[in-house]
Design a protein around this motif. Structure first.
Motif, PDB file in Angstrom:
ATOM      1  N   SER A 100       4.468  -0.730  -5.091  1.00 15.77           N
ATOM      2  CA  SER A 100       4.279   0.454  -6.243  1.00 15.77           C
ATOM      3  C   SER A 100       3.510   1.597  -5.553  1.00 15.77           C
ATOM      4  CB  SER A 100       3.864  -0.134  -7.745  1.00 15.77           C
ATOM      5  OG  SER A 100       2.506  -0.376  -7.364  1.00 15.77           O
ATOM      6  N   THR A 101       3.641   2.763  -6.202  1.00 14.38           N
ATOM      7  CA  THR A 101       2.582   3.668  -5.680  1.00 14.38           C
ATOM      8  C   THR A 101       2.122   4.685  -6.983  1.00 14.38           C
ATOM      9  OG1 THR A 101       2.398   5.744  -4.243  1.00 14.38           O
ATOM     10  CG2 THR A 101       4.397   5.224  -5.218  1.00 14.38           C
ATOM     11  N   LYS A 102       0.989   4.925  -6.979  1.00 15.36           N
ATOM     12  CA  LYS A 102       0.284   5.865  -7.938  1.00 15.36           C
ATOM     13  C   LYS A 102      -0.072   7.243  -7.269  1.00 15.36           C
ATOM     14  CE  LYS A 102      -3.083   6.017 -11.596  1.00 15.36           C
ATOM     15  NZ  LYS A 102      -4.284   5.543 -12.174  1.00 15.36           N
ATOM     16  N   LEU A 103       0.489   8.288  -7.760  1.00 16.01           N
ATOM     17  CA  LEU A 103      -0.268   9.544  -7.388  1.00 16.01           C
ATOM     18  C   LEU A 103      -1.288  10.093  -8.185  1.00 16.01           C
ATOM     19  CD1 LEU A 103       0.725  11.925  -5.605  1.00 16.01           C
ATOM     20  CD2 LEU A 103       1.819  13.031  -7.760  1.00 16.01           C
ATOM     21  N   THR A 119      -1.307   3.161  -3.085  1.00 14.76           N
ATOM     22  CA  THR A 119      -0.134   2.107  -2.884  1.00 14.76           C
ATOM     23  C   THR A 119      -0.414   0.664  -2.865  1.00 14.76           C
ATOM     24  OG1 THR A 119      -0.212   1.791  -0.526  1.00 14.76           O
ATOM     25  CG2 THR A 119       1.019   3.595  -1.586  1.00 14.76           C
ATOM     26  N   GLN A 120       0.559  -0.539  -3.200  1.00 14.98           N
ATOM     27  CA  GLN A 120       0.419  -1.733  -3.593  1.00 14.98           C
ATOM     28  C   GLN A 120       1.686  -2.070  -2.727  1.00 14.98           C
ATOM     29  OE1 GLN A 120       1.425  -3.729  -7.281  1.00 14.98           O
ATOM     30  NE2 GLN A 120       0.259  -5.384  -6.762  1.00 14.98           N
ATOM     31  N   THR A 121       1.363  -3.022  -1.873  1.00 15.08           N
ATOM     32  CA  THR A 121       2.381  -3.908  -0.858  1.00 15.08           C
ATOM     33  C   THR A 121       2.352  -4.899  -0.818  1.00 15.08           C
ATOM     34  OG1 THR A 121       1.233  -3.628   1.052  1.00 15.08           O
ATOM     35  CG2 THR A 121       1.929  -1.374   0.807  1.00 15.08           C
ATOM     36  N   ALA A 122       3.557  -5.626  -0.270  1.00 16.47           N
ATOM     37  CA  ALA A 122       3.652  -6.977  -0.082  1.00 16.47           C
ATOM     38  C   ALA A 122       2.350  -7.435   0.733  1.00 16.47           C
ATOM     39  CB  ALA A 122       4.738  -7.384   0.997  1.00 16.47           C
ATOM     40  N   LEU A 123       1.647  -6.651   1.453  1.00 17.60           N
ATOM     41  CA  LEU A 123       0.561  -7.152   2.205  1.00 17.60           C
ATOM     42  C   LEU A 123      -0.747  -6.898   1.479  1.00 17.60           C
ATOM     43  CD1 LEU A 123       1.325  -5.932   5.834  1.00 17.60           C
ATOM     44  CD2 LEU A 123       1.245  -8.445   4.977  1.00 17.60           C
ATOM     45  N   VAL A 124      -1.296  -5.839   1.004  1.00 16.26           N
ATOM     46  CA  VAL A 124      -2.378  -5.351   0.303  1.00 16.26           C
ATOM     47  C   VAL A 124      -2.183  -4.874  -1.347  1.00 16.26           C
ATOM     48  CG1 VAL A 124      -3.528  -4.972   2.355  1.00 16.26           C
ATOM     49  CG2 VAL A 124      -2.354  -2.947   1.099  1.00 16.26           C
ATOM     50  N   GLU A 125      -3.137  -5.057  -2.106  1.00 17.64           N
ATOM     51  CA  GLU A 125      -3.163  -4.726  -3.457  1.00 17.64           C
ATOM     52  C   GLU A 125      -3.294  -3.304  -3.525  1.00 17.64           C
ATOM     53  OE1 GLU A 125      -2.124  -6.441  -6.455  1.00 17.64           O
ATOM     54  OE2 GLU A 125      -1.533  -7.728  -5.129  1.00 17.64           O
ATOM     55  N   SER A 126      -4.202  -2.826  -2.702  1.00 18.30           N
ATOM     56  CA  SER A 126      -4.688  -1.463  -2.965  1.00 18.30           C
ATOM     57  C   SER A 126      -4.597  -0.805  -1.511  1.00 18.30           C
ATOM     58  CB  SER A 126      -5.992  -1.271  -3.534  1.00 18.30           C
ATOM     59  OG  SER A 126      -6.413   0.238  -3.646  1.00 18.30           O
ATOM     60  N   GLY A 127      -3.888   0.284  -1.255  1.00 20.46           N
ATOM     61  CA  GLY A 127      -3.751   0.960   0.173  1.00 20.46           C
ATOM     62  C   GLY A 127      -3.788   2.211  -0.086  1.00 20.46           C
ATOM     63  N   PHE A 147      -5.010   7.134   6.091  1.00 23.42           N
ATOM     64  CA  PHE A 147      -4.919   5.771   5.543  1.00 23.42           C
ATOM     65  C   PHE A 147      -5.888   5.041   6.161  1.00 23.42           C
ATOM     66  CE2 PHE A 147      -1.379   5.435   8.084  1.00 23.42           C
ATOM     67  CZ  PHE A 147      -1.270   4.131   8.519  1.00 23.42           C
ATOM     68  N   ASP A 148      -6.278   3.796   5.359  1.00 24.05           N
ATOM     69  CA  ASP A 148      -7.176   2.987   6.091  1.00 24.05           C
ATOM     70  C   ASP A 148      -6.391   1.784   6.585  1.00 24.05           C
ATOM     71  OD1 ASP A 148      -9.094   1.042   6.850  1.00 24.05           O
ATOM     72  OD2 ASP A 148     -10.282   1.042   4.708  1.00 24.05           O
ATOM     73  N   ARG A 149      -6.449   1.458   7.924  1.00 23.63           N
ATOM     74  CA  ARG A 149      -5.354   0.580   8.371  1.00 23.63           C
ATOM     75  C   ARG A 149      -6.057  -0.824   8.295  1.00 23.63           C
ATOM     76  NH1 ARG A 149      -4.148   2.661  14.508  1.00 23.63           N
ATOM     77  NH2 ARG A 149      -3.336   0.624  14.357  1.00 23.63           N
ATOM     78  N   LEU A 150      -7.371  -1.036   8.256  1.00 19.60           N
ATOM     79  CA  LEU A 150      -8.341  -2.208   8.237  1.00 19.60           C
ATOM     80  C   LEU A 150      -7.684  -3.331   7.083  1.00 19.60           C
ATOM     81  CD1 LEU A 150     -10.363  -3.823   9.560  1.00 19.60           C
ATOM     82  CD2 LEU A 150     -11.832  -3.063   7.886  1.00 19.60           C
ATOM     83  N   GLU A 154      -6.063  -6.845   8.425  1.00 18.00           N
ATOM     84  CA  GLU A 154      -6.928  -8.225   8.126  1.00 18.00           C
ATOM     85  C   GLU A 154      -5.540  -9.082   7.226  1.00 18.00           C
ATOM     86  OE1 GLU A 154     -10.156  -6.706   5.612  1.00 18.00           O
ATOM     87  OE2 GLU A 154     -11.134  -6.757   7.331  1.00 18.00           O
ATOM     88  N   ALA A 155      -4.809  -8.449   6.478  1.00 20.61           N
ATOM     89  CA  ALA A 155      -3.831  -9.140   5.344  1.00 20.61           C
ATOM     90  C   ALA A 155      -2.677  -9.685   6.571  1.00 20.61           C
ATOM     91  CB  ALA A 155      -3.011  -8.190   4.731  1.00 20.61           C
ATOM     92  N   ARG A 156      -2.512  -9.175   7.796  1.00 23.47           N
ATOM     93  CA  ARG A 156      -1.565  -9.605   8.813  1.00 23.47           C
ATOM     94  C   ARG A 156      -2.101 -10.580   9.412  1.00 23.47           C
ATOM     95  NH1 ARG A 156       0.104  -3.610   9.548  1.00 23.47           N
ATOM     96  NH2 ARG A 156       2.046  -3.461   8.637  1.00 23.47           N
TER      97      ARG A 156
END
Length: 161
Positions: A100-103, A119-127, A147-150, A154-156
């Motif tokens: 999902s994404t929230k503008l 954004t919420q992805t399969a890897l992170v809750e908040s990106g 965007f913050d790659r960290l 870390e999730a990977r």
């Protein structure tokens, strides 16, 4: 309606709340000197960027790419990306794992637009991410992508353990 700097933030919050309650989207267009804002139904660069964001947010890379110039240049945390094919290769894997994404914000002037989203992805809750984009003839020709790659790295690493 012209808005000066002192009332811009309060007005943005009030209009955003009213828009959210009614299900409408408000667009703010700034002049080049950032001296004020005019509330409008739509502006070309911002309209283009919002359509692009909506397309990739809905996993439709073909539609999103309609807004990307063949010679796009994107400066991203991983480095410079040049050309539409390379841009698709950059965005495609991210869009596939997107839940999902929230503008959060969207602003534009006569040639550029800026969007910020979470954004919420399969890897992170908040990106969270932000893009400052230059539009020519209805196409995005330049993107400064932040965007913050960290959290993703870390999730990977955690998934590989």
């Amino acid at each position: 309606m012209h808005i000066d700097r002192r009332t811009m933030l309060a007005g943005t919050v009030a209009v955003a709340a009213a828009g959210a309650a009614s299900g409408t989207r408000t667009v703010w267009a700034f002049d080049r000197n950032m001296t004020g804002a005019t509330m409008t139904e739509q502006t070309n660069p911002l309209q283009t960027v919002l359509a692009y964001h909506e397309a990739w947010s809905n996993h439709d890379m073909d539609r999103a790419m309609r807004y990307i110039a063949e010679n796009i240049i994107c400066d991203a945390p991983a480095g410079r990306i040049e050309g539409a094919e390379a841009y698709r290769a950059f965005m495609g894997p991210f869009v596939k794992m997107l839940k999902s994404t929230k503008l959060l914000a969207a602003f534009g002037d006569d040639a550029t637009a800026m969007i910020m989203y979470d954004t919420q992805t399969a890897l992170v809750e908040s990106g969270p991410g932000a893009e400052w984009l230059t539009i020519k003839n209805g196409k995005i020709v330049y993107s400064r992508f932040i965007f913050d790659r960290l959290p993703f790295e870390e999730a990977r690493r955690k998934a590989q353990r």
